[in-house]
Design a protein around this motif. Structure first.
Motif, PDB file in Angstrom:
ATOM      1  N   ALA A  65       0.822  -1.222   0.000  1.00  0.00           N
ATOM      2  CA  ALA A  65       0.000   0.000   0.000  1.00  0.00           C
ATOM      3  C   ALA A  65       0.850   1.263   0.000  1.00  0.00           C
ATOM      4  CB  ALA A  65      -0.924  -0.013   1.225  1.00  0.00           C
ATOM      5  N   ALA A  66       2.125   1.140   0.353  1.00  0.00           N
ATOM      6  CA  ALA A  66       2.998   2.323   0.384  1.00  0.00           C
ATOM      7  C   ALA A  66       3.796   2.484  -0.906  1.00  0.00           C
ATOM      8  CB  ALA A  66       3.961   2.229   1.566  1.00  0.00           C
ATOM      9  N   LEU A  67       3.646   1.557  -1.831  1.00  0.00           N
ATOM     10  CA  LEU A  67       4.446   1.619  -3.060  1.00  0.00           C
ATOM     11  C   LEU A  67       3.858   2.662  -4.022  1.00  0.00           C
ATOM     12  CD1 LEU A  67       6.923   0.160  -4.325  1.00  0.00           C
ATOM     13  CD2 LEU A  67       5.296  -1.344  -5.497  1.00  0.00           C
ATOM     14  N   GLU A  68       4.722   3.542  -4.520  1.00  0.00           N
ATOM     15  CA  GLU A  68       4.296   4.562  -5.491  1.00  0.00           C
ATOM     16  C   GLU A  68       5.102   4.330  -6.765  1.00  0.00           C
ATOM     17  OE1 GLU A  68       5.033   8.225  -3.431  1.00  0.00           O
ATOM     18  OE2 GLU A  68       3.431   7.857  -1.980  1.00  0.00           O
ATOM     19  N   GLY A  69       4.497   3.715  -7.760  1.00  0.00           N
ATOM     20  CA  GLY A  69       5.261   3.295  -8.941  1.00  0.00           C
ATOM     21  C   GLY A  69       6.216   2.190  -8.511  1.00  0.00           C
ATOM     22  N   ALA A  70       7.520   2.418  -8.719  1.00  0.00           N
ATOM     23  CA  ALA A  70       8.501   1.434  -8.251  1.00  0.00           C
ATOM     24  C   ALA A  70       9.206   1.960  -6.997  1.00  0.00           C
ATOM     25  CB  ALA A  70       9.524   1.159  -9.355  1.00  0.00           C
ATOM     26  N   ARG A  71       8.647   3.004  -6.394  1.00  0.00           N
ATOM     27  CA  ARG A  71       9.331   3.696  -5.312  1.00  0.00           C
ATOM     28  C   ARG A  71       8.555   3.542  -4.003  1.00  0.00           C
ATOM     29  NH1 ARG A  71       7.749   8.470  -3.944  1.00  0.00           N
ATOM     30  NH2 ARG A  71       9.072   9.626  -2.509  1.00  0.00           N
ATOM     31  N   CYS A  72       9.291   3.386  -2.908  1.00  0.00           N
ATOM     32  CA  CYS A  72       8.635   3.307  -1.599  1.00  0.00           C
ATOM     33  C   CYS A  72       8.212   4.702  -1.167  1.00  0.00           C
ATOM     34  CB  CYS A  72       9.588   2.715  -0.559  1.00  0.00           C
ATOM     35  SG  CYS A  72       8.887   2.728   1.102  1.00  0.00           S
ATOM     36  N   GLY A  73       6.922   4.870  -0.909  1.00  0.00           N
ATOM     37  CA  GLY A  73       6.396   6.178  -0.520  1.00  0.00           C
ATOM     38  C   GLY A  73       6.702   6.551   0.921  1.00  0.00           C
ATOM     39  N   VAL A  74       7.241   5.609   1.694  1.00  0.00           N
ATOM     40  CA  VAL A  74       7.579   5.900   3.098  1.00  0.00           C
ATOM     41  C   VAL A  74       9.025   5.480   3.383  1.00  0.00           C
ATOM     42  CG1 VAL A  74       5.218   5.772   4.003  1.00  0.00           C
ATOM     43  CG2 VAL A  74       6.545   3.666   3.765  1.00  0.00           C
ATOM     44  N   HIS A  75       9.887   5.698   2.399  1.00  0.00           N
ATOM     45  CA  HIS A  75      11.236   5.142   2.462  1.00  0.00           C
ATOM     46  C   HIS A  75      11.940   5.418   3.795  1.00  0.00           C
ATOM     47  CE1 HIS A  75      14.918   3.522   0.811  1.00  0.00           C
ATOM     48  NE2 HIS A  75      15.569   4.581   1.255  1.00  0.00           N
ATOM     49  N   ARG A  76      11.849   6.656   4.293  1.00  0.00           N
ATOM     50  CA  ARG A  76      12.543   6.997   5.543  1.00  0.00           C
ATOM     51  C   ARG A  76      11.964   6.218   6.722  1.00  0.00           C
ATOM     52  NH1 ARG A  76      11.844  11.645   7.799  1.00  0.00           N
ATOM     53  NH2 ARG A  76      10.080  12.148   6.483  1.00  0.00           N
ATOM     54  N   GLY A  77      10.714   5.789   6.590  1.00  0.00           N
ATOM     55  CA  GLY A  77      10.074   5.094   7.706  1.00  0.00           C
ATOM     56  C   GLY A  77       9.709   3.662   7.357  1.00  0.00           C
ATOM     57  N   ARG A  78      10.384   3.090   6.370  1.00  0.00           N
ATOM     58  CA  ARG A  78      10.061   1.709   5.999  1.00  0.00           C
ATOM     59  C   ARG A  78      10.376   0.779   7.178  1.00  0.00           C
ATOM     60  NH1 ARG A  78      14.842   3.124   4.311  1.00  0.00           N
ATOM     61  NH2 ARG A  78      16.556   1.670   3.922  1.00  0.00           N
ATOM     62  N   SER A  79       9.697  -0.342   7.176  1.00  0.00           N
ATOM     63  CA  SER A  79       9.748  -1.231   8.346  1.00  0.00           C
ATOM     64  C   SER A  79      11.099  -1.930   8.482  1.00  0.00           C
ATOM     65  CB  SER A  79       8.651  -2.288   8.212  1.00  0.00           C
ATOM     66  OG  SER A  79       9.025  -3.220   7.205  1.00  0.00           O
ATOM     67  N   LEU A  80      11.305  -2.535   9.627  1.00  0.00           N
ATOM     68  CA  LEU A  80      12.541  -3.303   9.851  1.00  0.00           C
ATOM     69  C   LEU A  80      12.698  -4.400   8.794  1.00  0.00           C
ATOM     70  CD1 LEU A  80      15.022  -4.119  11.542  1.00  0.00           C
ATOM     71  CD2 LEU A  80      13.491  -5.496  12.968  1.00  0.00           C
ATOM     72  N   ALA A  81      11.607  -5.116   8.513  1.00  0.00           N
ATOM     73  CA  ALA A  81      11.697  -6.203   7.519  1.00  0.00           C
ATOM     74  C   ALA A  81      12.108  -5.657   6.159  1.00  0.00           C
ATOM     75  CB  ALA A  81      10.358  -6.930   7.430  1.00  0.00           C
ATOM     76  N   CYS A  82      11.583  -4.480   5.798  1.00  0.00           N
ATOM     77  CA  CYS A  82      11.937  -3.868   4.512  1.00  0.00           C
ATOM     78  C   CYS A  82      13.402  -3.448   4.501  1.00  0.00           C
ATOM     79  CB  CYS A  82      11.061  -2.653   4.238  1.00  0.00           C
ATOM     80  SG  CYS A  82       9.301  -3.045   4.174  1.00  0.00           S
ATOM     81  N   ARG A  83      13.891  -2.948   5.621  1.00  0.00           N
ATOM     82  CA  ARG A  83      15.287  -2.542   5.700  1.00  0.00           C
ATOM     83  C   ARG A  83      16.211  -3.747   5.626  1.00  0.00           C
ATOM     84  NH1 ARG A  83      16.207   2.800   7.820  1.00  0.00           N
ATOM     85  NH2 ARG A  83      14.199   3.826   7.850  1.00  0.00           N
ATOM     86  N   LEU A  84      15.813  -4.820   6.278  1.00  0.00           N
ATOM     87  CA  LEU A  84      16.663  -6.014   6.318  1.00  0.00           C
ATOM     88  C   LEU A  84      16.696  -6.754   4.987  1.00  0.00           C
ATOM     89  CD1 LEU A  84      15.669  -7.582   9.738  1.00  0.00           C
ATOM     90  CD2 LEU A  84      17.896  -6.650   9.132  1.00  0.00           C
ATOM     91  N   TYR A  85      15.632  -6.656   4.222  1.00  0.00           N
ATOM     92  CA  TYR A  85      15.527  -7.447   2.998  1.00  0.00           C
ATOM     93  C   TYR A  85      16.755  -7.259   2.110  1.00  0.00           C
ATOM     94  CZ  TYR A  85      13.624  -9.510  -1.193  1.00  0.00           C
ATOM     95  OH  TYR A  85      13.435 -10.310  -2.285  1.00  0.00           O
ATOM     96  N   PRO A  86      17.394  -8.297   1.573  1.00  0.00           N
ATOM     97  CA  PRO A  86      16.952  -9.688   1.553  1.00  0.00           C
ATOM     98  C   PRO A  86      17.526 -10.558   2.661  1.00  0.00           C
ATOM     99  CG  PRO A  86      18.766  -9.461   0.051  1.00  0.00           C
ATOM    100  CD  PRO A  86      18.583  -8.124   0.721  1.00  0.00           C
ATOM    101  N   LEU A  87      17.713  -9.953   3.848  1.00  0.00           N
ATOM    102  CA  LEU A  87      18.055 -10.770   5.003  1.00  0.00           C
ATOM    103  C   LEU A  87      16.808 -10.966   5.849  1.00  0.00           C
ATOM    104  CD1 LEU A  87      21.435  -9.297   6.339  1.00  0.00           C
ATOM    105  CD2 LEU A  87      21.091 -11.394   5.022  1.00  0.00           C
ATOM    106  N   GLY A  88      16.726 -12.100   6.487  1.00  0.00           N
ATOM    107  CA  GLY A  88      15.699 -12.318   7.503  1.00  0.00           C
ATOM    108  C   GLY A  88      16.426 -12.449   8.828  1.00  0.00           C
ATOM    109  N   ILE A  89      15.749 -12.112   9.898  1.00  0.00           N
ATOM    110  CA  ILE A  89      16.376 -12.132  11.223  1.00  0.00           C
ATOM    111  C   ILE A  89      15.720 -13.208  12.069  1.00  0.00           C
ATOM    112  CG2 ILE A  89      14.826 -10.475  12.339  1.00  0.00           C
ATOM    113  CD1 ILE A  89      17.403  -9.059  13.334  1.00  0.00           C
ATOM    114  N   GLU A  90      16.532 -13.884  12.859  1.00  0.00           N
ATOM    115  CA  GLU A  90      15.980 -14.903  13.764  1.00  0.00           C
ATOM    116  C   GLU A  90      16.223 -14.424  15.167  1.00  0.00           C
ATOM    117  OE1 GLU A  90      17.846 -18.568  12.678  1.00  0.00           O
ATOM    118  OE2 GLU A  90      16.510 -18.866  10.968  1.00  0.00           O
TER     119      GLU A  90
END
Ligand code: SF4
Length: 247
Positions: A65-90
């Motif tokens: 829902a935050a994607l605008e075209g190919a761009r993240c519309g909330v880039h500065r506040g993207r979630s931890l999972a989005c920041r970590l991608y393509p890593l996952g955390i255990e």
């Protein structure tokens, strides 16, 4: 993988990884989303999430829902999972998150995986420190939940396994769930008067207010569902909500 393991990733901003995912959100994720979008946490929950704030919303077409075209519309506040991608955390029980796995690339992704650095360099570049700290703060509330549930649940009347099965069902339901002011307060940080100026102050005030609310709640079912929800939202399993002795 640990923090010293070789890893690097170059995002080429194709937006492919922002489709068809299930991304769990923590209270801090919701706060950061709201701040990046310039809206309240309540508005961010409605605009960007499902399941009461705990999962990022994707449209019927599969895009975030935050994607605008190919761009993240909330880039500065993207979630931890989005920041970590393509890593996952255990996460361990203390939420220190010291184990990592590499996730498969999204179909057609232009991202480039490599080993030109270490996991730690990638985490620094993605500025995940405040997210991990906030989650560790939330993890400290699990003991408050466990203590209050032990004081309020009548396990002579209700079988503990069934009690916790119901709590998990209630926490993870995407619709038809009961009103739960604790779950609302977990994600609507501003809604309980905790939108202080800085993130660290806001999170500290939020944890304090949540602890007060937990200690003042006497409905064990509400407490258990909220405890499961919080545990899951910070990457711990539902079992973090109870002690082994209870089941
Ligand atoms: S929040 Fe941004 S980075 Fe994360 S999935 Fe949505 S558009 Fe992509």
């Amino acid at each position: 993988m640990n923090r010293k393991s070789p890893f690097s990733y170059v995002c080429n901003a194709c937006g492919r990884c922002c489709h068809d995912k299930v991304i769990t959100l923590s209270p801090y994720d919701v706060l950061r989303l709201a701040r990046a979008a310039g809206i309240t946490t309540r508005e961010a929950i409605a605009r960007y999430t499902i399941r009461r704030g705990s999962i990022l919303k994707f449209t019927d077409g599969g895009a975030c829902a935050a994607l605008e075209g190919a761009r993240c519309g909330v880039h500065r506040g993207r979630s931890l999972a989005c920041r970590l991608y393509p890593l996952g955390i255990e996460n361990g029980e203390d939420g220190d998150g010291d184990k990592f796995v590499t996730l498969d690339p999204a179909a057609g992704s232009l991202g480039v995986y490599g080993d030109d650095g270490a996991v730690n360099d990638f985490l620094d570049a993605q500025r995940v420190g405040s997210y991990l700290e906030a989650n560790a703060g939330c993890a400290s509330l699990m003991a408050v939940f466990r203590e209050r549930i032990a004081a309020t649940a009548d396990f002579d009347r209700v079988e503990p396994r069934e009690f916790w099965r119901r709590a998990v069902r209630e926490a993870l339901a995407e619709s038809g769930y009961d009103a739960n002011p604790l779950i609302d307060a977990i994600f609507d940080v501003g809604g309980i008067g905790c939108a202080a100026s800085g993130d660290a102050e806001t999170i500290a005030a939020h944890l304090e207010r949540l602890a007060e609310m937990i200690r003042g709640e006497s409905n064990a079912e509400l407490l258990a569902a909220a405890a499961v929800m919080l545990a899951v939202s910070i990457g711990q399993g539902p079992a973090a909500a109870h002690t082994d002795a209870e089941i």
